[in-house]
Design a protein around this motif. Structure first.
Motif, PDB file in Angstrom:
ATOM      1  N   UNK A 218       0.756  -1.074  -0.108  1.00 30.34           N
ATOM      2  CA  UNK A 218       0.127  -0.183   0.095  1.00 30.34           C
ATOM      3  C   UNK A 218       0.906   1.337  -0.176  1.00 30.34           C
ATOM      4  N   UNK A 219       2.196   1.262   0.614  1.00 29.06           N
ATOM      5  CA  UNK A 219       2.786   2.454   0.950  1.00 29.06           C
ATOM      6  C   UNK A 219       3.293   2.840  -0.616  1.00 29.06           C
ATOM      7  N   UNK A 221       1.812   2.367  -3.394  1.00 21.95           N
ATOM      8  CA  UNK A 221       0.828   2.987  -3.954  1.00 21.95           C
ATOM      9  C   UNK A 221       0.431   4.474  -3.541  1.00 21.95           C
ATOM     10  N   UNK A 222       0.848   4.591  -2.227  1.00 21.71           N
ATOM     11  CA  UNK A 222       0.592   6.207  -1.748  1.00 21.71           C
ATOM     12  C   UNK A 222       1.755   6.887  -2.422  1.00 21.71           C
ATOM     13  N   UNK A 224       3.159   6.522  -5.486  1.00 21.29           N
ATOM     14  CA  UNK A 224       2.778   6.839  -6.483  1.00 21.29           C
ATOM     15  C   UNK A 224       1.857   8.020  -6.577  1.00 21.29           C
ATOM     16  N   UNK A 225       0.761   7.894  -5.931  1.00 27.87           N
ATOM     17  CA  UNK A 225      -0.392   8.875  -5.750  1.00 27.87           C
ATOM     18  C   UNK A 225       0.222  10.278  -5.318  1.00 27.87           C
ATOM     19  N   UNK A 226       1.271  10.223  -4.622  1.00 29.36           N
ATOM     20  CA  UNK A 226       1.786  11.470  -4.427  1.00 29.36           C
ATOM     21  C   UNK A 226       2.467  12.118  -5.506  1.00 29.36           C
ATOM     22  N   UNK A 227       2.659  11.584  -6.654  1.00 34.66           N
ATOM     23  CA  UNK A 227       3.174  12.080  -7.914  1.00 34.66           C
ATOM     24  C   UNK A 227       4.744  11.928  -7.811  1.00 34.66           C
ATOM     25  N   UNK A 228       5.288  11.083  -7.211  1.00 34.67           N
ATOM     26  CA  UNK A 228       6.739  10.895  -7.329  1.00 34.67           C
ATOM     27  C   UNK A 228       7.120  10.058  -8.443  1.00 34.67           C
ATOM     28  N   UNK A 229       8.442  10.485  -8.930  1.00 36.48           N
ATOM     29  CA  UNK A 229       8.806   9.940 -10.341  1.00 36.48           C
ATOM     30  C   UNK A 229       9.333   8.567  -9.910  1.00 36.48           C
ATOM     31  N   UNK A 230       9.341   7.574 -10.876  1.00 39.27           N
ATOM     32  CA  UNK A 230       9.480   6.296 -10.775  1.00 39.27           C
ATOM     33  C   UNK A 230      10.884   6.146 -10.072  1.00 39.27           C
ATOM     34  N   UNK A 237      11.609   4.830  -1.750  1.00 39.68           N
ATOM     35  CA  UNK A 237      10.391   4.115  -1.062  1.00 39.68           C
ATOM     36  C   UNK A 237      10.625   2.387  -1.078  1.00 39.68           C
ATOM     37  N   UNK A 238      10.845   1.891  -2.295  1.00 38.21           N
ATOM     38  CA  UNK A 238      10.750   0.429  -2.480  1.00 38.21           C
ATOM     39  C   UNK A 238      12.022   0.033  -1.733  1.00 38.21           C
TER      40      UNK A 238
END
Lengths: 321, 330
Positions: A218-219, A221-222, A224-230, A237-238
């Motif tokens: 889930x985090x 997904x969070x 990505x939803x913040x608009x962070x670049x890959x 994050x990962x």
């Protein structure tokens, strides 16, 4: 944290004592040292003289405490073969082993983790499946075969890399390094790859598995939803979550690579401690063997403790209070 | 009515998942809209396509297996589906934010709360690290987290579920988004905390002047904060209208069923406590939808014609629309 470290240090000392006891038993009772010391043709009187001179007639516990006291000062006796202190003999060889192991671990960490991340992003792409299949070879082919194959390809057929030795070295204080000369570096490449290959494959698989699991969280997904670049989602994050087991694994293996690179060092005639140990075993040079075991135990224990501390730093859920 | 006025408009959206078992039509021809400052409730059972609709708007559908097959998503006049990923990233988090169901696992466990909130300012507003941290503290204060200066340095596992959700709301609102999509924001929390979180959202919606798309299966939550409701079933909109209309005159048998299945405290029959009504049957598998109305097998008022074809969504006045043969004027 301080209590935790102290506790770990105490445990470490207990383990070292146990190892020293085993070493002492090997030293003292695997064959009578008097025979080795006095020589094969010594008379009974000469043997008794030696026994007295070296304190081998004293009771067991006195001999053990003396061994401990000496060991604590780095005095493990002289090599039977070369007649120089065993400890110095090993210290002289240690830089070569450490440099080899460090290069191997750096290569395997960068390549292993890097490839692991790349592969995890498109797990079903053909080229990534090939990488994974390749990693199985890395895990299952024995070190000596990898070494020989590398020598065959790069030294015999292509002739671009030297097959054995350390090349030119420079002295920095007591440390003999091969990092500073071109020849030293070219000599390092093949053995480092050979030594690190297994580790590389393991880290690759560990990273891939970890990334694939973390990327579904889930985090993420969070993130990505913040608009962070890959780049940020994957490497910040990962990967930070995946690195917890990966770094533990790397740290634990590092000690083993320093201490037990016997096969690689033998194939490439690398003048490290592994090579020395092998020669000493052939020649029943017990002081060297015992010193080696003690030193290996010390290195691996220290690395374990460092890894534990690092683990607490990486994983905020662990604070050892 | 006036098309230009809609802040967000989803038109004929179809999001399918292509799997080994077949094609799952998770969202099948959905049209919804959201106006500025409005709170829209998206209701339905699990698996009816609410979350997929939200993720489609954010363009966060995992591809493969998912794909947006058809439709248009207009946000402030911009076609979101035509944007490049880079352009989309400037909208995500900055203009449209999303919060997820499980607060405890929606924050990254290895970074502090402050780190995760300040990231928004660094990313979208080019703030310096220091300024972002100060603003993160302010945001935590805005969502009523006690001693925010201290909390900002803590990790998610040190906070309770309610606190985590507050932190997530703080993060989502940090760049003053025009739309906040909240996917079951209170479901995973205790009832008392639920109420607090909902109150907080209502208040912050005013303060930050954002429109909210609230996704939930809990009609009680809808009644409390939504002005308009869209009821979804098996990937389709089955009823849509003002909250008060939906609650007072539900037209679709499914909506009526949902309303009946809310436990009530006072209502008792002559025989003592009344049995809670449920909708019999389960949500149909999205792989094998019948050609007719997908609610047909569970519907207490089904007719022969329901099996044949899917009814249209018809307007029955007062912006109330329903997809059912009972109301299709036949």
């Amino acid at each position: 944290m301080v209590t935790y470290i102290t506790r770990r240090l105490m445990q470490g000392i207990v383990v070292l004592l146990a190892v020293s006891f085993i070493c002492f038993i090997i030293f003292r009772y695997a064959g009578d040292p008097v025979h080795t010391l006095a020589g094969r043709y010594a008379t009974f009187q000469e043997q008794e003289m030696v026994r007295k001179a070296f304190g081998l007639d004293k009771p067991f516990y006195i001999q053990y405490t003396r061994f401990l006291a000496n060991a604590a000062q780095g005095n493990f006796g002289k090599s039977f073969v070369t007649r120089v202190p065993a400890f110095n003999l090993i210290l002289e060889r240690l830089p070569a082993s450490i440099e080899l192991a460090t290069s191997a671990i750096i290569i395997s960490f960068i390549v292993g983790v890097g490839l692991g991340v790349l592969v995890s992003l498109q797990p079903y792409a053909m080229r990534n499946r090939l990488v994974m299949a390749g990693s199985l070879f890395g895990i299952s082919i024995p070190t000596f075969l990898i070494g020989i194959l590398l020598i065959m390809v790069f030294c015999v057929y292509l002739g671009i890399l030297p097959p054995f030795g350390r090349g030119e070295t420079r002295m920095i204080g007591f440390w003999r390094t091969g990092f500073l000369t071109w020849s030293g570096i070219t000599h390092l490449i093949l053995p480092a790859f050979t030594l690190g290959m297994y580790q590389l494959a393991v880290l690759l698989r560990l990273t891939r598995a970890g990334m694939r699991e973390v990327l579904t969280k889930e985090y993420i997904k969070t993130a990505w939803s913040k608009g962070l670049p890959p780049r940020k989602v994957i490497f910040k994050h990962a990967l930070r979550n995946v690195l917890i087991p990966v770094i533990t694994m790397t740290g634990l293996q590092f000690g083993e690579l320093i201490a037990f690179a016997l096969v690689t060092e033998t194939i490439f005639q690398w003048p490290g401690t592994g090579n020395l140990l092998l020669t000493s075993i052939y020649e029943s040079d017990q002081p060297v063997i015992v010193t080696y075991i003690m030193l290996a135990a010390l290195i691996i224990l220290s690395l374990n403790i460092i890894v534990d501390i690092l683990y607490a730093y990486l994983n905020p859920k662990i604070r050892y209070d | 009515m006036d098309h230009q006025a809609h802040l967000l408009e989803v038109k004929e959206l179809k999001t399918y998942f292509f799997t080994f078992e077949g094609v799952a039509k998770a969202v099948d021809d959905i049209s919804i809209h959201l106006d500025k400052g409005e709170t829209l409730g998206l209701v339905g059972e699990s698996g009816c396509g609410k979350s997929v609709t939200a993720l489609s708007i954010m363009r966060l559908i995992p591809e493969p297996p998912g794909r947006i097959v058809n439709g248009k998503i207009l946000f402030d006049g911009v076609k979101l589906l035509d944007l490049t990923m880079k352009q989309m990233r400037d909208i995500r988090g900055k203009r449209i934010s999303m919060i997820f169901q499980e607060p405890m696992i929606s924050l990254n466990p290895v970074f502090t709360i402050g780190d995760q909130i300040s990231e928004m300012f660094i990313l979208h507003e080019n703030c310096s690290k220091r300024e972002s941290w100060e603003r993160a503290v302010e945001m935590l204060r805005a969502v009523q987290i006690p001693s925010p200066e201290k909390r900002v340095h803590e990790y998610p596992h040190q906070l309770s579920g309610g606190m985590c959700q507050r932190a997530i709301i703080a993060m989502a609102l940090s760049c003053n988004p025009e739309i906040l999509i909240a996917d079951e924001p209170s479901t995973a929390l205790d009832v008392t905390i639920q109420a607090q979180i909902l109150d907080l959202m209502v208040q912050l919606k005013e303060d930050f002047d954002a429109a909210i798309m609230l996704i939930t299966h809990d009609l009680g939550v809808i009644a409390e904060i939504a002005q308009r409701v869209v009821v979804m079933y098996a990937g389709k909109v089955v009823e849509e209208g003002q909250t008060i209309t939906i609650f007072e005159e539900p037209k679709h048998p499914y909506t009526r069923g949902l309303l009946k299945s809310i436990p009530k405290l006072q209502e008792r029959s002559r025989y003592g406590r009344q049995r809670l009504q449920e909708i019999s049957g389960i949500v149909p598998s999205l792989y094998e939808l019948s050609p007719g109305c997908s609610f047909y097998p569970r519907c207490p008022e089904s007719m022969a014609m329901c099996q044949g074809s899917v009814p249209e969504l018809v307007d029955i006045g007062k912006a109330h629309r329903v997809r059912c043969w009972l109301h299709s004027g036949h």
